[in-house]
Design an enzyme around this catalytic site. Structure first.
Site, PDB file in Angstrom:
ATOM      1  N   GLU A   1       0.790  -1.220   0.000  1.00  0.00           N
ATOM      2  CA  GLU A   1       0.000   0.000   0.000  1.00  0.00           C
ATOM      3  C   GLU A   1       0.833   1.287   0.000  1.00  0.00           C
ATOM      4  O   GLU A   1       0.743   2.120   0.902  1.00  0.00           O
ATOM      5  CB  GLU A   1      -0.962   0.006   1.188  1.00  0.00           C
TER       6      GLU A   1
ATOM      7  N   GLU B   1      -5.086  -8.742   0.228  1.00  0.00           N
ATOM      8  CA  GLU B   1      -5.744  -8.544   1.522  1.00  0.00           C
ATOM      9  C   GLU B   1      -7.227  -8.332   1.294  1.00  0.00           C
ATOM     10  O   GLU B   1      -7.630  -7.665   0.349  1.00  0.00           O
ATOM     11  CB  GLU B   1      -5.205  -7.319   2.281  1.00  0.00           C
TER      12      GLU B   1
END
Length: 437
Positions: free
Chosen positions: A172, A350
């Site tokens: 991220e 995720e």
């Protein structure tokens, strides 16, 4: 195909056969579960009053560092065949150019234990935490950062690459840039748009050089970055400025990183931010897959008073403990958009829900597996799914207030507890296994 109805999810959500090598796994991050780490920028950030809910410190976290064998057994009990986890850079390089052999041996042993029970490891190099010495020298905006990450990647590839096929260079990077340099809620706690752009450029350069180093050390490695991708919709569809703000959010947050990879150039354009546009040949072809971390939908309102000129609101659906709307159809939307934009295989790196009571996690898993299977039925090459998370853990600035684990953790005793979400994960794993020859 007509779009699916998410009002009634079939007991078997896998509406199309999955490949025999499909990865059905769980995810963790080193700093969130290992504990006993004090050498990185997050450990120092926690000492600032008011930064972590309840004044929590990561401390022992879930004590995974001392419980690897136990936790590998828990992964196996779930029926998973893959585990995505990160290696803590500050443990492995506690001082510039100094590699800690015992730490490398620890991760090599963890990988060996996973492989011994048929679990495929996926390694993440940088999951938010930087060595303290690198943070002191500027962190992501330091001129040396890309080369330091390249060196770390080369060492990881040389030492661990024989037993690891799948790698995430970064987790991220869009979140790390915005939280660290735009709203200042994460290390280094700054609100500086020029530095935010420099941090984004540093992460892109670091990814490109780390991918190059991994390819040199591990021929055949599959490499990507895990991106936090959100469904963004205008709060008022009739209002042109809300539609414009939605496009700005998607362009600057969702797509800028992989667009840069696709174009072979560092590029970022956001209102009020310096323009980034710089050629970098090493970026082109540096990713073999797109890692998708999917959690939420945002309803977007144009807000000129905000740093990025947008205000984000939750949708009307049911909410998790974190106040995040549960919106499984958004995963299908994101998978379609990623495939149409990049034509690269996808890993769902995720996907999970904050749910302390455990009532939401089973239906959440089933509905998101259904969205994924629908995308696969449309021909989108989804290669794996990693649920966040194996264990309850330290959730960054939320401390220990949110519970994401398939296994609940009593942090006073470190006891792991099987929950209803774990039962559903295992049931889905069995359905997948039954499809395989």
């Amino acid at each position: 195909m007509d779009d699916p109805s998410f009002q009634s999810i079939p007991a078997n959500p896998f509406i199309t056969p999955v490949p025999t090598d499909f990865l059905w796994g769980v995810a963790t991050a080193a700093y969130q579960v290992e504990g006993h780490t004090s050498g990185n920028d997050w450990a120092r950030f926690e000492t600032i009053p008011g930064m972590i809910k309840g004044g929590a410190r990561s401390g022992a976290a879930a004590d995974h560092w001392n419980r690897v064998s136990e936790d590998v057994g828990l992964i196996k009990a779930l029926g998973a065949n893959a585990h995505r986890f990160s290696i803590e850079w500050s443990r492995l390089e506690p001082a510039p150019g100094h590699w800690d052999q015992r730490a490398w041996d620890h991760y090599a042993d963890e990988i060996a234990q996973l492989r011994a029970v048929g679990i495929e490891p996926m390694l993440t190099l940088l999951h938010f935490t930087l060595p303290g010495w690198l943070a002191e020298r500027g962190g992501l905006v330091a001129e040396e950062f890309p080369q330091r990450l390249e060196s770390f990647a080369a060492e990881a590839g040389r030492r661990l690459g024989a037993d690891v096929r799948f790698w995430c260079t970064l987790n991220e990077p869009n979140v790390q840039m915005f939280y660290g340099y735009v709203n200042g809620l994460w290390p280094p706690g700054l609100r500086d748009k020029a530095l935010a752009v420099r941090a984004f450029a540093g992460l892109l350069r670091g990814h490109a050089l780390a991918a190059r180093a991994l390819r040199a050390a591990c021929p055949g490695a599959q490499i990507g970055a895990a991106m936090h991708l959100v469904v963004a919709e205008p709060l008022r569809r009739w209002w042109p400025l809300d539609r414009l703000a939605t496009r700005l959010l998607e362009t600057g947050f969702n797509w800028a990183f992989y667009d840069s990879i696709q174009r072979g150039a560092l590029q970022l354009r956001l209102p009020g931010f310096p323009v980034l546009d710089e050629a970098m040949a090493e970026l082109a072809g540096s990713a073999d897959f797109v890692g998708v971390n999917f959690y939420r939908r945002h309803l977007v309102r144009f807000a000129p008073e905000a740093p990025t000129m947008v205000e984000l609101r939750s949708g009307p659906g049911p909410l998790s403990d974190a106040g995040v709307e549960i919106h499984p159809q958004g995963l299908l939307t994101i998978l379609r958009r990623v495939w149409n934009r990049y034509q690269l295989p996808v890993m769902i790196t995720e996907n999970g829900v904050a749910d302390a009571a455990g009532r939401l996690r089973g239906p959440y898993l089933r509905s998101h597996a259904y969205a994924m299977a629908w995308a696969m039925a449309e021909g989108i090459p989804v290669k794996g799914y990693f649920h966040w998370s194996l264990l309850d853990n330290f959730e960054w600035t939320d401390g220990y207030t949110l519970r994401f684990g398939l296994y609940g953790v009593d942090f006073a005793t470190q006891e792991r507890r099987w929950g209803p979400g774990a039962e559903e994960f295992r049931r889905l794993a069995a359905l997948l296994a039954a499809q395989r020859p």
